[in-house]
Design a protein around this motif. Structure first.
Motif, short mmCIF file in Angstrom:
data_model
loop_
_atom_site.label_atom_id
_atom_site.label_comp_id
_atom_site.label_asym_id
_atom_site.label_seq_id
_atom_site.Cartn_x
_atom_site.Cartn_y
_atom_site.Cartn_z
N ALA A 97 -20.17 2.59 -8.88
CA ALA A 97 -19.70 2.13 -7.57
C ALA A 97 -20.82 2.23 -6.53
O ALA A 97 -20.96 1.37 -5.66
CB ALA A 97 -18.50 2.95 -7.13
N TYR A 98 -21.63 3.27 -6.63
CA TYR A 98 -22.73 3.47 -5.69
C TYR A 98 -23.74 2.33 -5.80
O TYR A 98 -24.18 1.76 -4.78
CB TYR A 98 -23.40 4.81 -5.97
N ARG A 100 -23.15 -0.59 -7.00
CA ARG A 100 -22.48 -1.84 -6.66
C ARG A 100 -22.57 -2.11 -5.16
O ARG A 100 -22.50 -3.25 -4.72
CB ARG A 100 -21.01 -1.77 -7.08
N ASN A 101 -22.75 -1.06 -4.38
CA ASN A 101 -22.85 -1.19 -2.92
C ASN A 101 -24.30 -1.03 -2.47
O ASN A 101 -25.17 -1.76 -2.93
CB ASN A 101 -21.91 -0.18 -2.27
N SER A 102 -24.58 -0.06 -1.61
CA SER A 102 -25.92 0.04 -1.01
C SER A 102 -26.91 0.84 -1.84
O SER A 102 -28.11 0.83 -1.57
CB SER A 102 -25.81 0.68 0.38
#
Length: 418
Positions: A97-98, A100-102
């Motif tokens: 998830a990390y 997948r984002n910034s």
């Protein structure tokens, strides 16, 4: 046109700068220390990086009395095996998830000792390149000291020291039962975590961050090293070499002044030689610190003058004129009869530097209280000097060297403390 590379069966653009770093290795091999060092190095290059530590989840979700017990790590404890697998999955999901984002770099910090666990990671984290780093360290002295430090963690607060050590050693034995070194993985480095030396590497896929990652791994980095020469002794007054003298009254005052000077800085460890003059100087500094430990390393012992131990230079010139002349002519390479030279000292001094950095872990400040020849060689490790010039580096007793050595900054400053 953007070229493409392939990993885990998927095609990705070379412009994809996201990366999973998966640490592995037996307990007390320096994985968490390396994780923090890598995160800080990436941050300096403005690369968003986060650490996902399985042990942190374990300590949050399970009672400490349970996770401090070696049986929690037994491969023959199916309930615990499933729990630890659950924590691993949680961190895999969080790291995915990390990125997948910034996020750009996700560091998974755990033992990951078995091939089955690493296969599970490879299968799930298949959306970006994945790189394994195995931390290897079999130095018995360092392992014993590292394990002792581990037993001081909150996880072991309810145990006596000897019991905690026994449980931790048994934990290591359990991990050894399933341990499989890196070999079949696509991208990896096997790292001597004490020496910052790459033992083996395999680089199958194109990973855009690999060059700087590899540079981080092999670079000795120190934020603040305070390099101190022991305070004055009787031998200093008489110009005698070697021996194991205590401090003079002035030497005790100097040590107290050092303690007062550094009282405003957090010093977690002070590394000394095995000689009393360095230990007594360190004790005066440690008394003004909170929770400061003194660790004596024989690697930092002063140059051995052999048969000349305890003599003055005038006595050597008078009684052993050939020794005096030969040493004056080749001070760096000359070996005292039954003693050693600067050149012979160099490998052990470098070993002492590696050990002290490894044990200092994540502290911003590190302190070494050494001797004149010792400190000259420590300085020359960071500051380029021709070998012939090393024996003439200025090492006073009323000042200390402040050293910063990172990829982006070099500082060597001689400062007063009185």
């Amino acid at each position: 046109m953007i070229s493409a590379v392939k990993w885990s069966g998927k095609v990705k653009s070379m412009s994809d700068e996201k990366l999973y770093i998966v640490l592995m290795g037996l307990p007390a091999r320096g994985k968490s220390t390396l994780a923090v060092r890598l995160r800080e190095a990436f941050h300096k290059d403005h690369i968003h990086t986060r650490i996902f530590n399985n042990g942190n989840l374990r300590r949050i979700y399970r009672p400490l009395a349970e996770t401090s017990c070696a049986e929690f790590y037994s491969p023959n404890n199916p309930a615990a095996v499933e729990l630890r697998k659950t924590f691993a999955r949680m961190n895999m999901e969080r790291s995915r998830a990390y990125l997948r984002n910034s996020g750009q770099v996700a560091i998974l910090d755990a033992t990951n000792a078995g091939r089955n666990r690493r296969k599970m990671i490879e299968d799930y984290l298949n959306d970006h390149p994945l790189f394994f780093i195995e931390c290897v360290n079999d130095d018995e002295e360092i392992l014993n000291l590292s394990i002792l430090e581990k037993t001081k963690l909150p996880e072991f607060n309810q145990m006596e020291c000897k019991k905690a050590e026994a449980e931790f050693l048994k934990r290591i034995d359990y991990y050894k039962m399933i341990y499989v070194p890196l070999k079949v993985e696509r991208n990896y480095v096997r790292l001597d975590s004490l020496q910052n030396k790459i033992i083996e590497e395999k680089h199958t896929d194109a990973i855009s961050l690999y060059a700087r990652l590899r540079d981080y791994l092999v670079t000795d980095e120190v934020k603040n090293l305070f390099l101190i020469r022991h305070a004055q002794t009787e031998f200093n007054l008489e110009d005698r070499i070697g021996g194991d003298p205590g401090l003079t009254a002035k030497g005790k005052e100097q040590a107290q002044a050092l303690g007062q000077f550094f009282s405003g800085k957090k010093i977690s460890y002070i590394f000394t030689s095995s000689k009393w003059r360095t230990k007594r100087t360190a004790e005066a500094i440690a008394r003004m610190q909170d929770g400061c430990r003194i660790i004596a390393l024989k690697e930092f012992d002063e140059i051995s003058a052999g048969v000349c131990e305890g003599m003055t230079y005038a006595e050597i010139e008078q009684k052993m004129p050939q020794v005096f002349r030969q040493r004056e002519a080749h001070k760096y390479s000359y070996v005292y009869p039954e003693g050693e030279s600067y050149a012979a000292m160099k490998p052990r001094i470098e070993a002492g530097i590696k050990k002290s950095f490894f044990l200092n872990r994540r502290s911003d400040n590190i302190m070494i209280v050494g001797h004149q020849a010792v400190n000259r060689l420590i300085l020359s490790h960071f500051l380029y000097r021709r070998d012939v010039d090393v024996p003439y580096i200025y090492i006073p007793q009323d000042r200390f060297y402040h050293i910063v050595s990172t990829q982006n900054k070099k500082l060597f400053e001689l400062k007063r403390y009185d």
